[in-house]
Design an enzyme around this catalytic site. Structure first.
Site, PDB file in Angstrom:
ATOM      1  CG  ASN A  89      10.985   3.573  16.290  1.00 41.87           C
ATOM      2  OD1 ASN A  89      11.220   2.484  15.775  1.00 41.87           O
ATOM      3  ND2 ASN A  89      10.961   4.700  15.611  1.00 41.87           N
ATOM      4  NE  ARG A  90      10.037  -2.127  13.978  1.00 42.86           N
ATOM      5  CZ  ARG A  90       9.409  -1.184  13.261  1.00 42.86           C
ATOM      6  NH1 ARG A  90       9.872   0.064  13.259  1.00 42.86           N
ATOM      7  NH2 ARG A  90       8.347  -1.492  12.547  1.00 42.86           N
ATOM      8  CG  HIS A 118       4.893   2.019  18.643  1.00 44.26           C
ATOM      9  ND1 HIS A 118       5.956   2.890  18.518  1.00 44.26           N
ATOM     10  CD2 HIS A 118       4.343   1.905  17.399  1.00 44.26           C
ATOM     11  CE1 HIS A 118       6.041   3.301  17.264  1.00 44.26           C
ATOM     12  NE2 HIS A 118       5.094   2.717  16.560  1.00 44.26           N
ATOM     13  CG  HIS A 177       1.988   6.269  15.745  1.00 46.49           C
ATOM     14  ND1 HIS A 177       1.426   5.978  14.528  1.00 46.49           N
ATOM     15  CD2 HIS A 177       3.126   5.532  15.819  1.00 46.49           C
ATOM     16  CE1 HIS A 177       2.173   5.088  13.898  1.00 46.49           C
ATOM     17  NE2 HIS A 177       3.221   4.806  14.660  1.00 46.49           N
ATOM     18  CB  SER A 178      -1.264  12.173  14.186  1.00 47.05           C
ATOM     19  OG  SER A 178      -1.984  12.409  15.374  1.00 47.05           O
ATOM     20  CD  GLN A 231      10.965   5.625  12.349  1.00 48.75           C
ATOM     21  OE1 GLN A 231      11.950   5.913  13.033  1.00 48.75           O
ATOM     22  NE2 GLN A 231      10.926   4.539  11.590  1.00 48.75           N
ATOM     23  CD  GLU A 287       5.900   7.370  14.284  1.00 50.09           C
ATOM     24  OE1 GLU A 287       6.147   6.654  15.279  1.00 50.09           O
ATOM     25  OE2 GLU A 287       5.874   6.927  13.113  1.00 50.09           O
TER      26      GLU A 287
END
Length: 351
Positions: free
Chosen positions: A80-81, A106, A181-182, A289, A316
């Site tokens: 994430n950020r 990421h 991250h699928s 997420q 996620e």
């Protein structure tokens, strides 16, 4: 059963291995050593028909040329950020890559965990089989502090569940926030939409964001918003209310209802009325997420199938975005005397 084959090479000549894992009922997952990545999941629908329900590519070259989708990979060091790619730890300022302007996303641009080749060890046990991946990220890689030794173990059970277990240790304090991250479409990867999937998320609150998708620090109620998935709701029912927001649809971190920190909790349930497939997501993490594929634009994936706008969803399981800069959020700092562990389960069934 676990089998191994070649999946080609990276651009700098490193071999990429492909592992195919199958359980007695026929469910199959496929994994590659680049990024410890889940590239295929074949599961039955209510009539027993198998389809691949996750996004990916057919070749190593396609994974290398993709710069923004992160299909199925292990994501980090910090998923994430992070705001402006900056944080302070133990009195020292760190500047990470800004690869999602104006923020870090990421794990970075060149040597994030999705872009490196991991060591792999297949295993078979009673009622379970899979692959344990390992990678040691050196001190300073992507400008993160500390040497970080990581293990990610994918286990396929007899009950059609994928269990992903994470473990990491460090020799210096460092932020760690790992996830998978699928992208899923329970009608089959390449089906044109996930808007008819029915979603439940076990969260009373979410983390509102600013115009660059960095959390404001508030934990807000989902009550009365398009983010209220506490009861089963068709994904497309309210998504257009978010079209003019910074997320351009669903791309939000939800604060899971947990009785205790680190407790295994059901995060989300997805049901596809067309196929009857159900995906149940369980995790020890405090957040999930939910991303609704707002940046998919029809690029070609496996078997020549296009991945259209809002045709895949991500769930996620992770700590909250920008936690390293938000003291009130659960901490993502791993100390040298600690071991990072977390578990995520993607369990499949039918109705």
């Amino acid at each position: 059963m676990v089998s191994k084959a070649s999946f080609g090479e990276t651009s700098d000549g490193k071999n990429i291995d492909l592992y195919t894992v199958k359980n007695p009922s026929g469910m199959t997952i496929r994994l590659i050593t680049r990024g410890a990545t889940l590239i295929g999941v074949d599961v039955p629908d209510r009539d027993g028909r198998f389809d691949d329900v996750v996004f990916g590519f057919d070749t190593a070259e396609e994974y290398e040329s993709d710069k923004y989708q992160y299909f199925g990979c292990t994501t980090g060091r910090c998923a994430n950020r992070i705001a402006e790619g900056k944080f302070i730890l133990d009195g020292k300022d760190y500047q990470l890559a800004v690869n999602n302007d104006p923020n870090h996303l990421h794990g970075g641009a060149q040597r994030s965990l999705d872009k490196v080749v991991w060591a792999a060890e297949p295993f078979e046990k009673p009622h379970a089989r899979g692959v344990k991946f390992s990678y040691t990220s050196p001190d300073g890689e992507e400008n993160y502090p500390g040497e970080l030794a990581i293990e990610v173990t994918y286990t396929l059970t007899d009950k059609n569940a994928i269990r992903i277990q994470y473990k990491a240790t460090t020799d210096k304090a460092t932020p760690v926030n790992l996830t998978n991250h699928s992208y899923f479409n329970l009608s089959g990867a390449g089906d044109p939409t996930i808007n008819d999937h029915v979603l439940t998320i076990n969260a009373d609150r979410y983390t509102p964001v600013d115009d660059t998708l960095i959390p404001t620090g508030e934990l807000a109620s989902v009550e009365g918003t398009p983010l209220d998935f506490r009861t089963p709701t068709r994904i497309g029912e309210r998504v257009d209310q978010l079209n003019d927001t910074a997320a351009l649809g669903y791309d939000h971190n939800f604060v899971l209802n947990q009785d205790a920190e680190g407790e295994m909790t059901t995060a989300a349930v997805v049901y596809d009325p067309a196929s009857g497939r159900v995906l149940t997501v369980r995790t020890t993490e405090p957040g999930v997420q939910f991303y609704g594929g707002n940046f998919l634009r029809g690029d070609t994936g496996k078997a020549g199938k296009p991945y259209a706008y809002r045709s895949g969803l991500c769930l996620e399981t992770q700590h909250f975005p920008n936690s390293i800069n938000t003291p009130d959020f659960p901490s993502v700092v791993l100390e040298p005397d600690q071991t990072y562990t977390q578990t995520c389960v993607y369990a499949f069934s039918v109705r």
